[in-house]
Design a protein around this motif. Structure first.
Motif, PDB file in Angstrom:
ATOM      1  N   ARG A  55      -0.801  21.651  27.762  1.00 12.93           N
ATOM      2  CA  ARG A  55       0.549  22.201  27.732  1.00 12.93           C
ATOM      3  C   ARG A  55       0.685  23.379  26.783  1.00 12.93           C
ATOM      4  NH1 ARG A  55       3.788  17.186  26.110  1.00 12.93           N
ATOM      5  NH2 ARG A  55       5.078  18.843  25.272  1.00 12.93           N
ATOM      6  N   GLY A  56      -0.278  23.513  25.851  1.00 17.27           N
ATOM      7  CA  GLY A  56      -0.205  24.600  24.885  1.00 17.27           C
ATOM      8  C   GLY A  56       0.812  24.337  23.792  1.00 17.27           C
ATOM      9  N   HIS A  57       0.970  23.068  23.390  1.00 18.20           N
ATOM     10  CA  HIS A  57       1.956  22.697  22.380  1.00 18.20           C
ATOM     11  C   HIS A  57       1.290  22.020  21.193  1.00 18.20           C
ATOM     12  CE1 HIS A  57       5.695  23.446  24.615  1.00 18.20           C
ATOM     13  NE2 HIS A  57       4.997  23.096  25.681  1.00 18.20           N
ATOM     14  N   THR A  58       1.820  22.293  20.007  1.00 20.53           N
ATOM     15  CA  THR A  58       1.433  21.556  18.817  1.00 20.53           C
ATOM     16  C   THR A  58       2.326  20.337  18.718  1.00 20.53           C
ATOM     17  OG1 THR A  58       0.710  23.543  17.666  1.00 20.53           O
ATOM     18  CG2 THR A  58       1.251  21.637  16.313  1.00 20.53           C
ATOM     19  N   LEU A  59       1.725  19.150  18.671  1.00 27.43           N
ATOM     20  CA  LEU A  59       2.499  17.914  18.660  1.00 27.43           C
ATOM     21  C   LEU A  59       2.783  17.431  17.247  1.00 27.43           C
ATOM     22  CD1 LEU A  59       0.491  16.131  21.479  1.00 27.43           C
ATOM     23  CD2 LEU A  59       2.597  17.443  21.698  1.00 27.43           C
ATOM     24  N   VAL A  60       1.797  17.517  16.361  1.00 25.98           N
ATOM     25  CA  VAL A  60       1.915  17.023  14.994  1.00 25.98           C
ATOM     26  C   VAL A  60       1.187  17.991  14.081  1.00 25.98           C
ATOM     27  CG1 VAL A  60       1.352  15.113  13.446  1.00 25.98           C
ATOM     28  CG2 VAL A  60       1.911  14.638  15.818  1.00 25.98           C
ATOM     29  N   CYS A  61       1.744  18.235  12.887  1.00 21.40           N
ATOM     30  CA  CYS A  61       1.042  19.089  11.938  1.00 21.40           C
ATOM     31  C   CYS A  61       1.265  18.586  10.519  1.00 21.40           C
ATOM     32  CB  CYS A  61       1.477  20.544  12.063  1.00 21.40           C
ATOM     33  SG  CYS A  61       3.196  20.819  11.660  1.00 21.40           S
ATOM     34  N   ALA A  62       0.344  18.950   9.643  1.00 22.92           N
ATOM     35  CA  ALA A  62       0.444  18.629   8.215  1.00 22.92           C
ATOM     36  C   ALA A  62      -0.310  19.697   7.436  1.00 22.92           C
ATOM     37  CB  ALA A  62      -0.135  17.252   7.930  1.00 22.92           C
ATOM     38  N   SER A  63       0.178  19.960   6.239  1.00 20.39           N
ATOM     39  CA  SER A  63      -0.419  21.002   5.419  1.00 20.39           C
ATOM     40  C   SER A  63      -0.173  20.696   3.949  1.00 20.39           C
ATOM     41  CB  SER A  63       0.209  22.351   5.775  1.00 20.39           C
ATOM     42  OG  SER A  63      -0.170  23.348   4.871  1.00 20.39           O
ATOM     43  N   THR A  64      -0.939  21.347   3.089  1.00 17.00           N
ATOM     44  CA  THR A  64      -0.687  21.204   1.663  1.00 17.00           C
ATOM     45  C   THR A  64       0.590  21.926   1.269  1.00 17.00           C
ATOM     46  OG1 THR A  64      -2.133  23.094   1.263  1.00 17.00           O
ATOM     47  CG2 THR A  64      -3.067  20.899   0.956  1.00 17.00           C
ATOM     48  N   GLN A  65       1.165  22.699   2.155  1.00 20.84           N
ATOM     49  CA  GLN A  65       2.417  23.382   1.883  1.00 20.84           C
ATOM     50  C   GLN A  65       3.635  22.542   2.255  1.00 20.84           C
ATOM     51  OE1 GLN A  65       1.617  26.981   4.072  1.00 20.84           O
ATOM     52  NE2 GLN A  65       0.910  28.006   2.226  1.00 20.84           N
ATOM     53  N   ASP A  66       3.429  21.363   2.855  1.00 17.89           N
ATOM     54  CA  ASP A  66       4.534  20.450   3.144  1.00 17.89           C
ATOM     55  C   ASP A  66       5.126  19.937   1.839  1.00 17.89           C
ATOM     56  OD1 ASP A  66       4.070  20.776   5.802  1.00 17.89           O
ATOM     57  OD2 ASP A  66       3.224  18.782   6.140  1.00 17.89           O
ATOM     58  N   ILE A  67       6.429  19.776   1.811  1.00 18.30           N
ATOM     59  CA  ILE A  67       7.115  19.341   0.596  1.00 18.30           C
ATOM     60  C   ILE A  67       6.616  17.976   0.133  1.00 18.30           C
ATOM     61  CG2 ILE A  67       9.357  18.677  -0.336  1.00 18.30           C
ATOM     62  CD1 ILE A  67      10.558  20.878   1.444  1.00 18.30           C
ATOM     63  N   GLU A  68       6.330  17.083   1.074  1.00 17.29           N
ATOM     64  CA  GLU A  68       5.887  15.733   0.724  1.00 17.29           C
ATOM     65  C   GLU A  68       4.587  15.739  -0.077  1.00 17.29           C
ATOM     66  OE1 GLU A  68       5.543  13.772   4.474  1.00 17.29           O
ATOM     67  OE2 GLU A  68       7.467  14.581   5.120  1.00 17.29           O
ATOM     68  N   ILE A  69       3.725  16.691   0.182  1.00 22.79           N
ATOM     69  CA  ILE A  69       2.434  16.765  -0.491  1.00 22.79           C
ATOM     70  C   ILE A  69       2.470  17.740  -1.660  1.00 22.79           C
ATOM     71  CG2 ILE A  69       0.013  17.413  -0.202  1.00 22.79           C
ATOM     72  CD1 ILE A  69       0.177  16.518   2.640  1.00 22.79           C
ATOM     73  N   ARG A  70       3.137  18.855  -1.477  1.00 23.58           N
ATOM     74  CA  ARG A  70       3.112  19.947  -2.460  1.00 23.58           C
ATOM     75  C   ARG A  70       3.562  19.500  -3.848  1.00 23.58           C
ATOM     76  NH1 ARG A  70       6.494  24.814  -0.580  1.00 23.58           N
ATOM     77  NH2 ARG A  70       8.086  23.226  -0.756  1.00 23.58           N
ATOM     78  N   GLU A  71       4.564  18.617  -3.902  1.00 24.50           N
ATOM     79  CA  GLU A  71       5.097  18.205  -5.200  1.00 24.50           C
ATOM     80  C   GLU A  71       4.133  17.317  -5.977  1.00 24.50           C
ATOM     81  OE1 GLU A  71       8.722  16.430  -3.970  1.00 24.50           O
ATOM     82  OE2 GLU A  71       9.757  18.353  -3.766  1.00 24.50           O
TER      83      GLU A  71
END
Length: 121
Positions: free
Chosen positions: A48-64
């Protein structure tokens, strides 16, 4: 022959993705990107060409909770967060796309953390 490192990585990434499409069995793809300061991962539905789930070190949950986003500790947290979000979206099986990076260091730690949190690949 590649003229610089980023071009060589793109070539390796294309080779990896070709093999994943050939032998992946139509499963979703867990794609990883690593920079000096951050690491990010996403689960992509190529049909489909879609991103379903993503995570990064820039997410607020991890960054703090991190001092630096470019280390193995950060990669492990990203892998766990991604697997948790994938479970919430009822995704259990993926193929791992290392994107031209060596399966070593932060890439390996992220993959192991995602496996440990319940993703199968």
């Amino acid at each position: 022959m590649a003229t610089d490192r980023s071009e060589a990585r793109r070539g390796r990434g294309n080779r990896v993705r070709y093999k994943l499409k050939k032998y992946g069995g139509g499963r979703l793809r867990l794609s990883v990107f690593r920079s000096a300061r951050h690491i990010s991962a996403q689960i992509i539905d190529d049909a489909r060409g879609h991103t379903l789930v993503c995570a990064s070190t820039q997410d607020i949950e991890i960054r703090e909770s991190l001092r630096h986003g470019g280390n193995k500790e950060a990669a492990a947290k990203v892998g766990e967060l991604l697997a948790g979000r994938a479970k919430a979206a009822s995704i259990t099986e993926v193929v791992f796309d290392r994107g031209g990076f060596l399966y070593h260091g932060r890439i390996k730690v992220l993959a192991d953390a995602a496996r440990g949190a319940g993703l199968e690949f």
